[in-house]
Each structure stands twice: as C-alpha cells, then as structure tokens.
Design an enzyme around this catalytic site. Structure first.
Site, PDB file in Angstrom:
ATOM      1  N   CYS A  77      29.547  -8.659  15.475  1.00 24.29           N
ATOM      2  CA  CYS A  77      29.664  -9.886  14.677  1.00 24.29           C
ATOM      3  C   CYS A  77      30.759  -9.731  13.619  1.00 24.29           C
ATOM      4  CB  CYS A  77      28.329 -10.211  14.010  1.00 24.29           C
ATOM      5  SG  CYS A  77      28.349 -11.804  13.131  1.00 24.29           S
TER       6      CYS A  77
ATOM      7  N   HIS B 118      23.095  -8.108  14.747  1.00 25.37           N
ATOM      8  CA  HIS B 118      22.495  -7.650  13.486  1.00 25.37           C
ATOM      9  C   HIS B 118      21.462  -8.648  13.004  1.00 25.37           C
ATOM     10  CE1 HIS B 118      24.697 -10.393  10.660  1.00 25.37           C
ATOM     11  NE2 HIS B 118      25.473 -10.494  11.708  1.00 25.37           N
TER      12      HIS B 118
ATOM     13  N   ASP C 145      30.533 -10.744  10.679  1.00 21.40           N
ATOM     14  CA  ASP C 145      29.866 -10.620   9.373  1.00 21.40           C
ATOM     15  C   ASP C 145      30.451  -9.470   8.550  1.00 21.40           C
ATOM     16  OD1 ASP C 145      27.839  -9.867   7.351  1.00 21.40           O
ATOM     17  OD2 ASP C 145      26.600 -11.373   8.357  1.00 21.40           O
TER      18      ASP C 145
ATOM     19  N   ARG D 261      29.303  -7.713   6.342  1.00 21.87           N
ATOM     20  CA  ARG D 261      28.400  -6.593   6.038  1.00 21.87           C
ATOM     21  C   ARG D 261      28.250  -5.629   7.198  1.00 21.87           C
ATOM     22  NH1 ARG D 261      23.491 -10.477   4.861  1.00 21.87           N
ATOM     23  NH2 ARG D 261      24.415 -11.300   6.779  1.00 21.87           N
TER      24      ARG D 261
HETATM   25 CO    CO Z   1      26.287 -12.237  12.384  1.00 24.51          CO
END
Ligand code: CO
Length: 209
Positions: free
Chosen positions: A41, A97, A43, A45
């Site tokens: 992903c 995630h 993302d 994080r």
């Molecule tokens: Co994501």
C-alpha cells in the site's frame, strides 16, 4: 518533512554508506538482481523497505492504494512482468496492512470520484467473501478480515498472470500474502497455500503450456 532537511538527510546517508564501504555506490550502479517483488500500500506508515529490513538492491517495489493487483493496471502488470520475466525474482509478496484507508473507504457508501473504480476491486473482494464477512459482528474485526481477504484475492490476481504461471512451472516462483499490523509493528504471514490456490483457479485461468 522539511524539504531542505531531506537533502541534508540524503548527504548524511551518503556519508554513512561511504564510511562503511567506499565502493558502495559504485557497486550499486552496476545493476540489480533483487530476489523479491514487494507489492504494498502507498500508506505513508507502511514503509516497504524499512519494515522488512531490505537494503537498496534487495526488493523490487510496487505500491498503490490498498495494494491492488488490477489486471487493467498497466503499471502493476508491467512491474510484475519485468520483475518475473527479466529480473527473475524468486518471491512475490502482496503486503496489506490493518487500518488501511482504502479498505475502509470500500466499506462505506461515499462517492469518492476517481477512487470509485479503484476501490471497486475491494468491494468485489467483499462480495466474494460476503457470507464470512457479514457473520463478523465487530466492525473492527470485519475491517481487519477484509484487509486479509483483499491480500488473498490480490495474490490470486498475481497468479492469474501468464508470466507468474510460467515461472512457477519452470522454476518454482512463490507468492506470499502478508499483513503489516500497524498497531504492533509486526508482519503477519497469512500462510496462504499458494500451490492449492493455483490449483483451484488453473481450470479457468491457466495460460500457456
Ligand atoms: Co492502505
């Protein structure tokens, strides 16, 4: 992040690498032969290399919203083709995630414009596994399970490609489904039985001899 700070960070990183090995960048410039293709992903994080302890040269990486492997996505398909047919990676990982915003959005009815067709792939995962998901009463648990099932379905999408099927038959490439648990920092192997999944879809999706 301060933009000036990024260049300062880069200088420090270069110096650090050169202090340990003056030849580091010369060797890096000679080419790559990663053994792993990581699909994850976007993302911020879920930093692909950092969380798996990969150094430059270790992993070929593709990231998009909710780690989707869409057969009409020229970018994802090109990455898989190049990694498998040219770089000859040994492993393909799809890493989702927990607390994924893309998966969360696909559980809601909000119209998100251009994201609608992208997230529809996750709604399809929900539809395929509707019975199991609807039986989970706790919303957070349902959300986490959808993250896992999305990883599983994207692994199956990887298996649908001709180059992965060929690489499996000729040299035993493997596909892995993982989830990164942001809450604990731990990687979870979903232990998807790759050979069984391939067997299960080969009647319909088999390509090539
Ligand atoms: Co994501």
């Amino acid at each position: 992040m301060d933009i000036k700070q990024i260049f300062e960070n880069n200088r420090n990183w270069v110096n650090d690498k050169l202090n340990k090995d003056p030849n580091y960048f010369n060797e890096l410039s000679e080419g790559q032969s990663p053994q792993l293709l990581y699909i994850g992903c976007s993302d911020s994080r879920v930093t692909a290399e950092e969380l798996i302890g990969a150094n430059p040269g270790d992993a070929f990486v593709h990231r998009n919203i909710a780690n989707m492997v869409s057969n009409l996505d020229l970018s994802a398909m090109s990455v898989i083709n190049y990694a498998v047919a040219q770089l000859k990676v040994k492993h393909i990982v799809v890493c989702g995630h927990y607390y994924c915003g893309g998966v969360k959005a696909a559980m809601q009815s909000q119209d998100l414009g251009i994201l609608n067709p992208w997230l529809r792939g996750i709604r399809d995962v929900y539809r395929i596994h509707r019975t199991e998901l609807n039986a989970i009463e706790n919303e957070e648990e349902k959300y986490k399970r959808l993250v896992e099932l999305n990883v599983q379905e994207q692994c199956i999408n990887v298996l649908k490609t001709a180059e992965v099927q060929l690489a499996y038959r000729s040299r035993g490439i493997s596909v892995h489904g993982w989830v990164f648990d942001i809450h604990s920092g731990r990687l979870i192997d979903l232990e998807i039985d790759f050979a069984k999944k391939l067997e299960g879809i080969s009647e319909i999706y088999r390509l090539g001899e």
